[in-house]
Structure formats: C-alpha cells, structure tokens
Scaffold this active site. Structure first.
Site, short mmCIF file in Angstrom:
data_model
loop_
_atom_site.label_atom_id
_atom_site.label_comp_id
_atom_site.label_asym_id
_atom_site.label_seq_id
_atom_site.Cartn_x
_atom_site.Cartn_y
_atom_site.Cartn_z
N TYR A 1 2.74 3.66 -12.69
CA TYR A 1 2.70 5.06 -12.26
C TYR A 1 2.51 5.14 -10.75
O TYR A 1 3.14 5.96 -10.07
CB TYR A 1 1.55 5.75 -13.00
CG TYR A 1 1.57 7.25 -12.95
CD1 TYR A 1 2.67 7.97 -13.38
CD2 TYR A 1 0.46 7.96 -12.49
CE1 TYR A 1 2.67 9.35 -13.35
CE2 TYR A 1 0.46 9.33 -12.46
CZ TYR A 1 1.56 10.03 -12.89
OH TYR A 1 1.55 11.40 -12.87
N CYS B 1 1.03 18.30 -10.32
CA CYS B 1 1.25 16.91 -10.73
C CYS B 1 1.55 16.00 -9.54
O CYS B 1 0.91 14.98 -9.35
CB CYS B 1 2.38 16.82 -11.74
SG CYS B 1 1.91 17.50 -13.32
N HIS B 2 2.53 16.36 -8.76
CA HIS B 2 2.91 15.47 -7.66
C HIS B 2 3.09 16.23 -6.35
O HIS B 2 3.74 15.74 -5.44
CB HIS B 2 4.17 14.69 -8.03
CG HIS B 2 4.04 13.97 -9.34
ND1 HIS B 2 4.49 14.49 -10.52
CD2 HIS B 2 3.42 12.82 -9.66
CE1 HIS B 2 4.18 13.67 -11.51
NE2 HIS B 2 3.54 12.66 -11.02
N GLY B 3 2.55 17.45 -6.28
CA GLY B 3 2.47 18.14 -5.01
C GLY B 3 3.75 18.75 -4.45
O GLY B 3 4.06 18.56 -3.28
N PRO C 1 8.08 16.22 -3.68
CA PRO C 1 9.09 15.33 -4.26
C PRO C 1 10.17 16.02 -5.09
O PRO C 1 11.17 15.40 -5.41
CB PRO C 1 8.27 14.39 -5.14
CG PRO C 1 7.05 15.17 -5.50
CD PRO C 1 6.78 16.10 -4.36
#
Lengths: 428, 205
Positions: free
Chosen positions: A295, B169-171, B184
């Site tokens: 991950y 979650c991933h910005g 992303p």
C-alpha cells in the site's frame, strides 16, 4: 536426491496396495525416509508451520461457511451471530481471522529465510516461483475474505482495490464493472467474492503439492548453501525433522493461541465493526498489516497508473529474482556485503509497512523537524526495495568477495576430519 | 499437424482421412472451447435486472441554496448541490487551460467538451416538453458522482483547498464545480445524464 525407494511393504495388504496404488510408498519416500540436510536450523521449520496454517484456515473456513450469509443485508449480522450465538462460533471465527495474520507472519519468515540462504537459486528457481504463486494466491484469498464481514473496511477496501484495476487505459472500466457485476461494489460482488474465497485455498493446496514436489527433486537448501554430497550430509526426515518441525509448530501455536484467546481483534481494524455504508468513507482506509508495505508503494507514486504498476511490480519482481542475483555463492552466511544489504532490505520492508499505516502527510516521529513525512519515507524505501533487486543483487555478484565456505555440510556441523575434536559451529 | 500433412500420411501416400479427422477435431475443439468459455466470462457482467435500475428521480424543490444532498444512482452515491452565487462565481472564474483535467466529463455532452462551469452544471440537462425552469436555478445545480476518480472513496463536503470537496483517502481536492484541482485523482467528478421532468424533479439517467 530422490534416489531409489527404500519402502518395503510388509503385510499382505500393503503389498497388495503397493502393486496397485503406491500411495504409502509416496508418503514414505517424501516424509519418512526423505534425506534432509543435517544442518537445517529453526528458520527451516516454517514450511511445516505453513502447512498447518493452511489446514487450519480450510477447516475453520468450511465451518464458518455453514453459518455465514453472503448477502449485503445479512452478511454483517451473520458474522455477529457467529460471534455471539453460534456454539463456539466466537472461537472458530477468531481462529480463522487470527489465522490469516499468523499465516502471513509465517510466510514472511519463510520468504525472508529463502532470500537470506539463496534458496531461489539454481536448481530451485521453479520451487521459488511456485512459492511466489502461493504468496499471490494467499493475498487474493486474504483480500476476498476481508470483504466478507461487510463492515466499513471491508466495503471501502474492496472499493479501493477494485478501482485500482480502473487505472489501466481502455480495458480498466469494463474490467472493474465485470468484476463488480454492477455499477459499484454490491451484492453481486459480495457473492462472487465469497465463491472465490472458498475456491482459492484449494488452489493453494494444489500449488503447495507442486511446491513440495519441486522441493523433493533437488532436495532442501540449507544454511551453508552447499549441495548435499554424500549420505553423511543428510538425516532421514523422520524422526529428525518431524520432531524439530513439530516442536516449532507447538511454539508457533502458543503465539497463535495467545491472540485467539486474549487479543482476537488486535490485528483487525475497529472500523470493520461498523456495517458497510456506501455513502460515508472512513477517515483512514488501511489494508490489513500484511499488505501495508505494498500500500505504501502504491501511494509513493503521484500517478494513478504508475502507482498500480509499481505495486504489482513489487511482487512481480520476485518471479525473476533467481536471474537477478548473479552471485555464485548461495548462502549469505558467506556473503559479507550482501548480509548488510539484506538487513537494510528487512528494515525497508518494515518501514514501508509503517508508512502504509499512516496518513501520507503525517511527519515521521523524530524526522518531522527536517521535513520528512510518511510519503517521503515511503518513496525512499520504495526506491531501496527495487534497488535491492534491480541494482544491488546483480552488481554484488561481480564485486563481492565471498568468505571461505566449509567443504561439506557434514564438515560445517561436525568439523573437518583433520580436527578430531571440533568446536561446535555457532548456531544461527 | 503440418508435418503429418507434408509427410503425406501414415503410409507415404496422400494426406489420409486420419489426418483430416485429427485436424478437424482440433479445430472444432478450439472454436467450441472459445464459444464455451464466453458464457462463463460474461455471467460476471452486470445482469439485466441490475442494468434496469438505471434511473433515479431527485426532488429539487426542497433543496435550499447552499444545500447538498447525496442520492444513490446506479448503486453509486451522487452529490446534488444547489450552489450559492459565490460558489458559482468561483467556479466560473477559473482558467480552464490550467486545470489538471480539461474535459467536462459530462455524459450529457460527450467527450471533448471543455470543463467550463456551464458545461458541468445542470445547464446541460435536457428539459422535458412543457417544463419551465429558471436559468439561475439550472446554473446553480451541480450533480456529480460522489466517488473520487482516484480509487472511489466519497469526498468530504466543504473541505479542502477549494472549499468544496476533499477526498480523505489519498488527498484529492475538488472545486465547487467538482473539478479535480490537486491530488492523485486523474479526472473531474463525472456528471450523469440528466433531464428536468418537471419544475421540481430532476431525473438522473
């Protein structure tokens, strides 16, 4: 090493059976009389431990499937019912859930042992590759199984992982929809994941059969990495290694039981006790601990497709490892430089796991002052992970000067014949 | 197989009937195999009843200015947001050329439409015959998928650098037009096919 069979049927029935189905002979040659290097240490007991882990997962899994309901409206409640109402359900589910973590703990020990002693090198390349296939199947089974309780982490884990495939151009969209059986992760997805989760352990069992077959042609590697040269280098598998493996299995079961009885939820995530909700994403989505390093590699790349490719590449690179390591010396016991790089490699894997568990923007404790956050840490360690396989191992084979190796396995254990009173070789 | 043909059969003669049967059987097996595999692959695609759940009606009459609701359309959450005048203004006041994704990602328009706010808002929705609806209301309505185009998490409302949506979650940061601005995610949040079926009902799909 598989020489002529030494099995001799004694009773009338075994003679009759042996002429028709020599299954007792197969077992005898594989697990009783099988000649095994006499110097195997405890790192070599994880193969047996893994066999036990697989059996535990299959047996408890079959029982759980008798009570589990693979439907989005009932899955979460049925798992709670197993924990609360089904007779001994709490025990069996706990063994299955903890068992997954224990399985991965053992497989990582097994893999790192293979990396250290060069067990992937000729003539054991296929043995190693079959092992990587088993590892891949294990990850698939673990992911599918984690979706089944249909909690928040189940749902959103499934969402994120299936969306990874959407990164591939053109085919990505249709493939994810095909995988879901709908417009999103839903009931069709849960049903098929249950079906496949039930299937994969039996595929693993099949590949394990091939893995053992491929092991029994060249025979075990050993801590010296030197091939077996004579009978004096080996011991029969039974009783020497059945008892050694058995003792290690008992110790492993103590750890296993500790988690089952005293800390059953420690290795899971508390958000999975909230039923799946397609409208709300948990603040922090993390996979189970054993997938965290991958991950972290996924998140190390700012590009979606690039991250996915690198993550799959991290596993794919293991398939070609036998041809990347150019050293003629198998065991790192005699490779003074490689040992260091291997040590750093273990640290990098652990560090990647840590980076995968934290939010990317969080500063690393102790290094935050100089601007190191977990994203940067993950990036640096990802570079090392790939450099270890693609740069360090290929070059080391040419530049490293290996230290002196014993002439034989027998000598490494009992000392050379010129020294009548040998000093014991330090245990590993 | 070709070898058998060139060697002119088992007895040094012309290709024999056995060669023909051999090749014909192999060919039938390959073609038949391919036809047999397809149903087992296609069964995993969305079934007819799933595909039939293809539209959702949203009552927009009670939607206050500045309010956002989340509806399920095709099993997936969608944001329906009646934006304030300031939010629309902010969304229009953006240099399209500088956006990470310059495509409107609007199923009412098809590929290649520029990602202007007009092209993203309900201005692009079809209007059923005889229905009258104010331009200001249409321009203020924004309907988008609520799954981040990175890995599918649901972005949080009212957060992030652009005051609209932020994916935890991933910005990924989205603006008040649902366009990706930072992070992303590769694409803008998609806009579904929409029709005003009455002055108060917007149908998705």
């Amino acid at each position: 090493m598989s020489g002529p069979s030494t099995y001799e049927p004694k009773t009338g029935f075994t003679k009759w059976l042996d002429a028709r189905l020599p299954i007792v002979r197969l077992g005898w040659d594989s697990f009783v009389d099988f000649p095994t290097p006499r110097n195997l240490n405890y790192w070599y007991t994880f193969g047996g431990i893994l066999t036990v882990c697989l059996m535990i997962q299959i047996i408890t899994g079959i029982v759980l499937a008798m009570h589990y309901v693979p439907h989005i409206d009932h899955a979460f409640a049925s798992v709670q019912r197993i924990d609360r109402d089904v007779n001994y359900g709490w025990l069996i589910r706990s063994i299955h859930a903890v068992g997954a973590s224990m399985f991965f703990l053992a497989v990582y020990m097994h893999i790192f042992r293979g990396l250290y002693y060069g067990s992937y090198k000729a003539p054991r390349e296929l043995l190693w590759i079959l092992g990587v296939v088993i590892y891949l199947l294990m990850m698939a089974a673990a992911f599918l199984g984690y979706v089944l309780p249909w909690g928040q982490m189940s749902y959103w884990g499934a969402m994120v992982i299936t969306n990874l495939l959407g990164a591939f151009p053109l085919v990505g969209g249709p493939i994810t929809e095909w995988l879901w059986g709908g417009f999103s992760v839903g009931n069709a997805t849960l049903n098929r994941f249950f079906s496949l989760h039930y299937l994969i352990p039996f595929l693993i069992a099949g590949v394990v059969g091939l893995h053992i077959w491929a092991l029994h042609v060249p025979g075990n590697n050993n801590p010296t990495g030197i091939e077996v040269k004579s009978n004096r280098d080996t011991l029969p598998f039974h009783p020497y290694y059945t008892s050694k493996d058995g003792f290690a299995i008992v110790l492993f079961m103590v750890i296993f039981a500790f988690f089952v009885f005293y800390w059953p939820d420690a290795l899971g995530h508390s958000d999975n006790f909230i039923p799946a909700d397609p409208l709300v994403t948990p603040a922090l989505i993390v996979p189970e601990w054993y997938l965290l390093p991958f991950y972290a590699i996924l998140r190390a790349v700012p590009d979606k497709l690039g991250g996915v490719l690198l993550m799959f590449g991290a596993i794919g690179i293991l398939f070609v490892l036998p041809w990347l390591d150019t050293s003629k010396v198998r065991s790192m016991r005699y490779r003074p430089l490689a040992r260091w790089f291997f040590g750093f490699f273990i640290v990098a894997c652990l560090g990647l796991g840590w980076a995968g568990a934290e939010l990317p923007d969080t500063p690393v404790p102790g290094l935050g002052a100089i601007g190191v956050d977990f994203l940067l840490l993950g990036r640096v360690l990802t570079i090392y992970y790939f450099a270890y396989f693609l740069v360090i191992l290929p070059i080391l084979g040419f530049v490293e000067k290996p230290s002196e190796r014993p002439a034989s396995i027998e000598e490494s254990v009992l000392g050379s014949k010129s020294k009548p009173a040998p000093a014991a070789v330090p245990a590993e | 197989m070709t070898e058998a043909v060139e060697n002119t059969g088992a007895h040094g003669q012309e290709p024999s009937r056995r060669d023909f049967i051999y090749i014909a059987t192999g060919g039938a097996l390959a073609v038949g195999g391919a036809f047999t595999i397809w149903p087992f692959i296609d069964q995993m695609n969305p079934a007819a009843d799933t595909l039939a759940l293809a539209s959702t009606e949203v009552n927009i009459a009670e939607l206050e200015e500045g309010q956002e609701i989340t509806v399920i359309y095709r099993e997936r959450p969608h944001f329906v947001r009646r934006r304030t005048a300031a939010e629309v203004e902010a969304a229009r006041d953006v240099n399209i050329a500088a956006l990470p994704d310059r495509d409107a990602r609007n199923f009412n328009l098809g590929d290649g439409a520029p990602a202007t706010d007009e092209n993203r808002s309900a201005m692009t929705a079809e209007i059923a015959e005889g229905v009258e609806i104010e331009d200001a209301l249409r321009a203020s309505l924004l309907v988008t998928s609520a799954n981040c185009t990175h890995l599918g998490c649901v972005p949080t409302e009212g957060a992030g650098d652009y005051g609209a949506w932020f994916c935890p979650c991933h910005g990924s940061h989205y603006d008040t037009s649902g366009r990706i601005r930072r992070g992303p995610a590769p694409e803008n949040l998609s806009v579904p096919v929409m029709t005003f079926t009455s002055a108060s009902v917007l149908r998705l799909g």
